[in-house]
Scaffold this active site. Structure first.
Site, PDB file in Angstrom:
ATOM      1  N   ASP A 168       4.844   1.087   5.062  1.00 42.05           N
ATOM      2  CA  ASP A 168       6.194   0.955   5.625  1.00 42.05           C
ATOM      3  C   ASP A 168       6.608  -0.515   5.754  1.00 42.05           C
ATOM      4  O   ASP A 168       7.762  -0.816   6.047  1.00 42.05           O
ATOM      5  CB  ASP A 168       6.244   1.605   7.017  1.00 42.05           C
TER       6      ASP A 168
ATOM      7  N   LYS B 177       9.021  13.450   3.438  1.00 39.16           N
ATOM      8  CA  LYS B 177       7.932  12.622   2.904  1.00 39.16           C
ATOM      9  C   LYS B 177       6.800  13.512   2.389  1.00 39.16           C
ATOM     10  O   LYS B 177       6.231  13.255   1.331  1.00 39.16           O
ATOM     11  CB  LYS B 177       7.434  11.658   3.985  1.00 39.16           C
TER      12      LYS B 177
ATOM     13  N   GLN C 127       5.341   7.287  12.288  1.00 44.20           N
ATOM     14  CA  GLN C 127       6.767   7.657  12.355  1.00 44.20           C
ATOM     15  C   GLN C 127       7.343   7.231  13.716  1.00 44.20           C
ATOM     16  O   GLN C 127       6.791   7.569  14.757  1.00 44.20           O
ATOM     17  CB  GLN C 127       6.901   9.177  12.155  1.00 44.20           C
TER      18      GLN C 127
END
Ligand code: NDP
Length: 280
Positions: free
Chosen positions: A118, A51, A95
């Site tokens: 997300d 990322k 994450q």
């Protein structure tokens, strides 16, 4: 049989985003992604690195917050609050996994839905199920883009998803339904799995078991999307689909690596640009 080249498509998407980012910068908007990682999960470290690489390539500002294993919920939430209030941060990504003593759902709830790139905040999950504009979780979003790019008809098709996780199976179910597919979702308690998967025009495997989907589970001419990323002992990465035999039967198939994985990162970038474009 045609191989769906996720790597190539992801590259094309990133190229388009580069142009959009240049335009944003002309308006003094410098898109920024903040990534929070708690603990030192090895697989997460690899994903986070990918990322950050994508951000660098596109000229998206990137900041990483590495919290240690013993971080408290209060500390995590106050970091999220700080990033929610930071006008220069467009996207916040937590994450997973995070250590067990922390409540990941509470953390996702705390992320401002406008910065939830997300798509895990319940506001975005709800909007997706209502077919409203929202941040769509990146892996399902990438799968939809692949189907679009290869002109694979979704409307009226029978899509069968194996796996019902919150990050892949469930949001993908909503995405496909919103596009008028007939969707079946299977999981570990599904009876006669093979009978169900054999009916699929589009079969998506998101299980996390190497080469689980075999030739006898697939209808001739089906499109097969392999979400699985399984690291084998020898370091090799293998999908959830037995590629060699299933590719003999499928009309379209995604490889692992080079299929869904790069698309997930590209769609994250797309969500960051979307968030930056709607800065208030
Ligand atoms: P989860 O472990 O959260 O979910 C796995 C799902 O598979 C569950 O719904 C489970 O059923 C189901 N399942 C397990 N065994 C069987 C079985 N024998 N028959 C039918 N269903 C079964 O996984 P994720 O969704 O997080 O990830 C799935 C895979 O995709 C992993 O390999 C992961 O690494 C990969 N992944 C790849 C991404 C990418 O960018 N390419 C992004 C995210 C994930 P039940 O609910 O009943 O337990």
């Amino acid at each position: 049989m045609e191989i769906i080249d996720g790597k190539e498509l992801a590259k094309a998407i990133r190229e388009n985003l580069k142009e959009e980012i240049i335009e944003l910068k002309k308006k003094n908007i410098f898109p920024k992604l903040a990534v929070i990682m708690v603990g030192d999960d090895k697989a997460s470290a690899v994903y986070v690195r990918n990322k950050s690489k994508a951000c660098n390539e596109l000229g998206v500002e990137y900041e990483e917050f590495l919290l240690n294993e013993t971080t408290t919920m209060d500390e995590l939430l106050s970091l999220i609050d700080k990033l929610n209030n930071d006008k220069n941060v467009d996207g916040i990504l937590l994450q997973s996994p995070i250590p067990r003593h922390l409540d990941i759902n509470e953390a996702f709830r705390r992320i401002d839905p406008k910065k939830d790139v997300d798509g895990f905040n319940p506001v975005n999950v709800g909007k997706l199920s209502l077919n409203q504009d929202c941040f769509v979780s990146c892996t399902p979003y990438g799968i939809i883009k692949m189907l679009e790019r290869y002109n694979i008809p979704v409307e009226g098709a029978h899509a069968v998803i194996i796996g019902r996780s919150n990050i892949v199976g469930k949001p993908l179910l909503q995405c496909l339904l919103n596009q008028n597919a007939t969707v079946t979702i299977c999981h570990s308690k599904t009876r006669n799995l093979e009978e169900v998967t054999k009916q699929a025009d589009i079969l998506i495997a998101a299980i996390g078991k190497p080469e689980f989907v075999t030739e006898n589970m697939v209808k001739e001419g089906a499109t097969v999307i392999d979400v699985g990323i399984n690291r084998m002992e020898d370091g090799k990465i293998v999908g959830d689909v037995k590629f060699n035999e299933v590719s003999e039967k499928a009309s379209y198939i995604t490889p692992v690596p080079g299929g869904v994985g790069p698309m997930t990162v590209a769609m994250l970038m797309s969500n960051v640009v979307k968030a930056a474009s709607s800065r208030e």
